[in-house]
Structures are given as C-alpha cells and as structure tokens.
Design a protein around this motif. Sequence first.
Motif, PDB file in Angstrom:
ATOM      1  N   ALA A  10      17.097  -2.174  11.902  1.00 13.22           N
ATOM      2  CA  ALA A  10      16.759  -1.708  10.557  1.00 13.22           C
ATOM      3  C   ALA A  10      17.178  -2.771   9.553  1.00 13.22           C
ATOM      4  O   ALA A  10      18.234  -3.405   9.705  1.00 13.22           O
ATOM      5  N   ASP A  11      16.363  -2.982   8.552  1.00 13.46           N
ATOM      6  CA  ASP A  11      16.717  -3.910   7.487  1.00 13.46           C
ATOM      7  C   ASP A  11      17.802  -3.290   6.606  1.00 13.46           C
ATOM      8  O   ASP A  11      17.830  -2.075   6.396  1.00 13.46           O
TER       9      ASP A  11
ATOM     10  N   ALA B 136       0.800  -1.226   0.000  1.00  8.63           N
ATOM     11  CA  ALA B 136       0.000   0.000   0.000  1.00  8.63           C
ATOM     12  C   ALA B 136       0.833   1.275   0.000  1.00  8.63           C
ATOM     13  O   ALA B 136       0.441   2.274  -0.612  1.00  8.63           O
ATOM     14  N   LEU B 137       1.969   1.261   0.669  1.00 11.28           N
ATOM     15  CA  LEU B 137       2.737   2.493   0.860  1.00 11.28           C
ATOM     16  C   LEU B 137       3.206   3.147  -0.439  1.00 11.28           C
ATOM     17  O   LEU B 137       3.224   4.383  -0.539  1.00 11.28           O
ATOM     18  N   PRO B 138       3.596   2.394  -1.459  1.00 11.16           N
ATOM     19  CA  PRO B 138       4.041   3.032  -2.700  1.00 11.16           C
ATOM     20  C   PRO B 138       2.985   3.884  -3.400  1.00 11.16           C
ATOM     21  O   PRO B 138       3.319   4.643  -4.311  1.00 11.16           O
ATOM     22  N   ARG B 139       1.733   3.774  -2.976  1.00 14.40           N
ATOM     23  CA  ARG B 139       0.686   4.590  -3.607  1.00 14.40           C
ATOM     24  C   ARG B 139       0.885   6.072  -3.325  1.00 14.40           C
ATOM     25  O   ARG B 139       0.455   6.915  -4.117  1.00 14.40           O
ATOM     26  N   ILE B 140       1.492   6.401  -2.205  1.00 11.92           N
ATOM     27  CA  ILE B 140       1.730   7.811  -1.890  1.00 11.92           C
ATOM     28  C   ILE B 140       3.204   8.091  -1.606  1.00 11.92           C
ATOM     29  O   ILE B 140       3.578   9.235  -1.339  1.00 11.92           O
ATOM     30  N   GLY B 141       4.028   7.055  -1.667  1.00  8.32           N
ATOM     31  CA  GLY B 141       5.453   7.242  -1.414  1.00  8.32           C
ATOM     32  C   GLY B 141       6.259   7.056  -2.679  1.00  8.32           C
ATOM     33  O   GLY B 141       5.760   6.631  -3.719  1.00  8.32           O
ATOM     34  N   SER B 142       7.547   7.408  -2.586  1.00  6.22           N
ATOM     35  CA  SER B 142       8.454   7.203  -3.700  1.00  6.22           C
ATOM     36  C   SER B 142       9.721   6.542  -3.177  1.00  6.22           C
ATOM     37  O   SER B 142      10.113   6.748  -2.034  1.00  6.22           O
ATOM     38  N   GLY B 143      10.346   5.761  -4.009  1.00  7.11           N
ATOM     39  CA  GLY B 143      11.557   5.087  -3.575  1.00  7.11           C
ATOM     40  C   GLY B 143      11.239   3.867  -2.734  1.00  7.11           C
ATOM     41  O   GLY B 143      10.074   3.474  -2.577  1.00  7.11           O
ATOM     42  N   PRO B 144      12.272   3.254  -2.161  1.00  8.95           N
ATOM     43  CA  PRO B 144      12.074   2.020  -1.392  1.00  8.95           C
ATOM     44  C   PRO B 144      11.334   2.256  -0.080  1.00  8.95           C
ATOM     45  O   PRO B 144      11.326   3.369   0.451  1.00  8.95           O
ATOM     46  N   VAL B 145      10.716   1.195   0.416  1.00 12.96           N
ATOM     47  CA  VAL B 145      10.072   1.217   1.729  1.00 12.96           C
ATOM     48  C   VAL B 145      11.080   0.676   2.739  1.00 12.96           C
ATOM     49  O   VAL B 145      11.585  -0.437   2.586  1.00 12.96           O
ATOM     50  N   HIS B 146      11.398   1.473   3.752  1.00 13.70           N
ATOM     51  CA  HIS B 146      12.376   1.090   4.766  1.00 13.70           C
ATOM     52  C   HIS B 146      11.646   0.559   5.998  1.00 13.70           C
ATOM     53  O   HIS B 146      10.767   1.230   6.540  1.00 13.70           O
TER      54      HIS B 146
ATOM     55  N   VAL C 253      21.873   0.196  17.143  1.00 16.89           N
ATOM     56  CA  VAL C 253      21.113  -0.336  16.020  1.00 16.89           C
ATOM     57  C   VAL C 253      21.693  -1.671  15.570  1.00 16.89           C
ATOM     58  O   VAL C 253      22.911  -1.800  15.355  1.00 16.89           O
ATOM     59  N   GLY C 254      20.814  -2.653  15.413  1.00 12.93           N
ATOM     60  CA  GLY C 254      21.198  -3.955  14.888  1.00 12.93           C
ATOM     61  C   GLY C 254      20.679  -4.127  13.473  1.00 12.93           C
ATOM     62  O   GLY C 254      19.803  -3.381  13.007  1.00 12.93           O
ATOM     63  N   ASP C 255      21.193  -5.123  12.785  1.00 11.33           N
ATOM     64  CA  ASP C 255      20.825  -5.357  11.388  1.00 11.33           C
ATOM     65  C   ASP C 255      19.723  -6.402  11.304  1.00 11.33           C
ATOM     66  O   ASP C 255      19.895  -7.542  11.755  1.00 11.33           O
ATOM     67  N   GLY C 256      18.584  -5.995  10.722  1.00  8.70           N
ATOM     68  CA  GLY C 256      17.475  -6.925  10.520  1.00  8.70           C
ATOM     69  C   GLY C 256      16.391  -6.782  11.561  1.00  8.70           C
ATOM     70  O   GLY C 256      16.609  -7.116  12.724  1.00  8.70           O
ATOM     71  N   VAL C 257      15.243  -6.289  11.146  1.00  3.84           N
ATOM     72  CA  VAL C 257      14.148  -6.057  12.088  1.00  3.84           C
ATOM     73  C   VAL C 257      13.677  -7.344  12.768  1.00  3.84           C
ATOM     74  O   VAL C 257      13.531  -7.378  13.998  1.00  3.84           O
ATOM     75  N   PRO C 258      13.428  -8.446  12.047  1.00  7.36           N
ATOM     76  CA  PRO C 258      12.952  -9.652  12.730  1.00  7.36           C
ATOM     77  C   PRO C 258      13.924 -10.160  13.787  1.00  7.36           C
ATOM     78  O   PRO C 258      13.504 -10.631  14.850  1.00  7.36           O
ATOM     79  N   ASP C 259      15.231 -10.063  13.496  1.00 14.25           N
ATOM     80  CA  ASP C 259      16.222 -10.573  14.446  1.00 14.25           C
ATOM     81  C   ASP C 259      16.307  -9.694  15.686  1.00 14.25           C
ATOM     82  O   ASP C 259      16.327 -10.199  16.821  1.00 14.25           O
TER      83      ASP C 259
END
Length: 204
Positions: free
Chosen positions: A95-96, A64-74, A170-176
Amino acid sequence: TALAIGLALAVPTVTALVAQLTAAAALREGLAALPPGERSVTVSYNGILDRAGLSRLDALVTAALPRIGSGPVHRQMLYRPVNDGVGRPLVIAGADDLAAEVSPLSGRLPRSCTPQRCEVVLLRRGTPSGTGDLRVPPELGLVVVGEVERRDPLLLSGTFEPDRAAAVLVGDGVPDVASLAALSSFGRSSGWVSALDADRVHTL
C-alpha cells in the motif's frame, strides 16, 4: 388563467425535483448502511505490470476516479496467496503511504523494500494474532518488523479483503512490493480505491 398555467408548468418541475432529492437521500442512506469497504469505488487490474505500465494506469485511474469518489485515491496491491510451509495461506500486499493507513501495535513500520529484501508488517484483523507463530518462507525475502491494525477502513477491504484464514503481510509502496524477485511471475491484483460519493453518483 395565467396563474393556472404557471402552476401546471411548475408542478412537474417540483415533482421531479422532489423525486431527485428522495432518490439521492435513499442512495446516501443505503450507502451508510454498508461496511466501509463496500461504500467505496474500486478500479482493479489482475495481472503483472512493470513500473511503466503501473504508472500509466495510475495516471488514468487517478484522473477518472474522483468523478464518483470523494477523498484521496488509495493505491494498493496483493499477490495471490502462498503457503507458509505448514498449511496456512499467506498474503503479501502493498500500500502506498502505509504510515497513514495503519496504526502500529508492536515493533515498527517498514522502512525499505527492495526486490531481494522487503520489510513488512503483519496486519491484525479481528482477534490478536501476533508475530510469534508466524512462519514466512525465507526464500520470499520478507522481513517482518511489526504488527499493525487498519487506521483507514478502505485498506485491503471490500473486493481486496483477503480470506479471513490468511495471514496478511503488508509492505510500504506498491511499486516496490510489486517488484519482489521471488514473486516476479506470481499472479497479483492492483487496485485503486476511494470512498463513494453518493451525490456525484446521482448526478451521472
């Protein structure tokens, strides 16, 4: 007479078009005057999600987010502040694709994150802080491997900007990072952020 009728019909159309172009230009100028973190659109969820729940929500938001956003979803997340043991607030975040979001200043980037041991970096915000005076409660299972600064202005900014007094790890990878055993019942916010596209917003 036909020409007069044609002009009468054309004038409202042209006027409406000019008004639309003016409004779009004003929106773009207004957005350009804001800090990067406020020129974005963010979807956030406050609460604990398991990996399956995070995956389901991620699929909905990234569609859904790309409908009003531009570029990648972070995708990013942060826990509520904890105390470092000497009175300073400590914010643990994830953060991924962290390597694309930050630039190393010292040490190295995180390479692994498990529920019991997670490598993190200190995020420099403003004046140099360094890791020398940083205190991290050992029971958290965090290993600080370096210091970084933002490369992407949307990283932990806007509504996800931690308090300026807090040290941010900050660690790498939201799920982890969201699976840290020591913080399994601790409050947190998960978010998806993308740069706001003024033209797409205007067409809604």
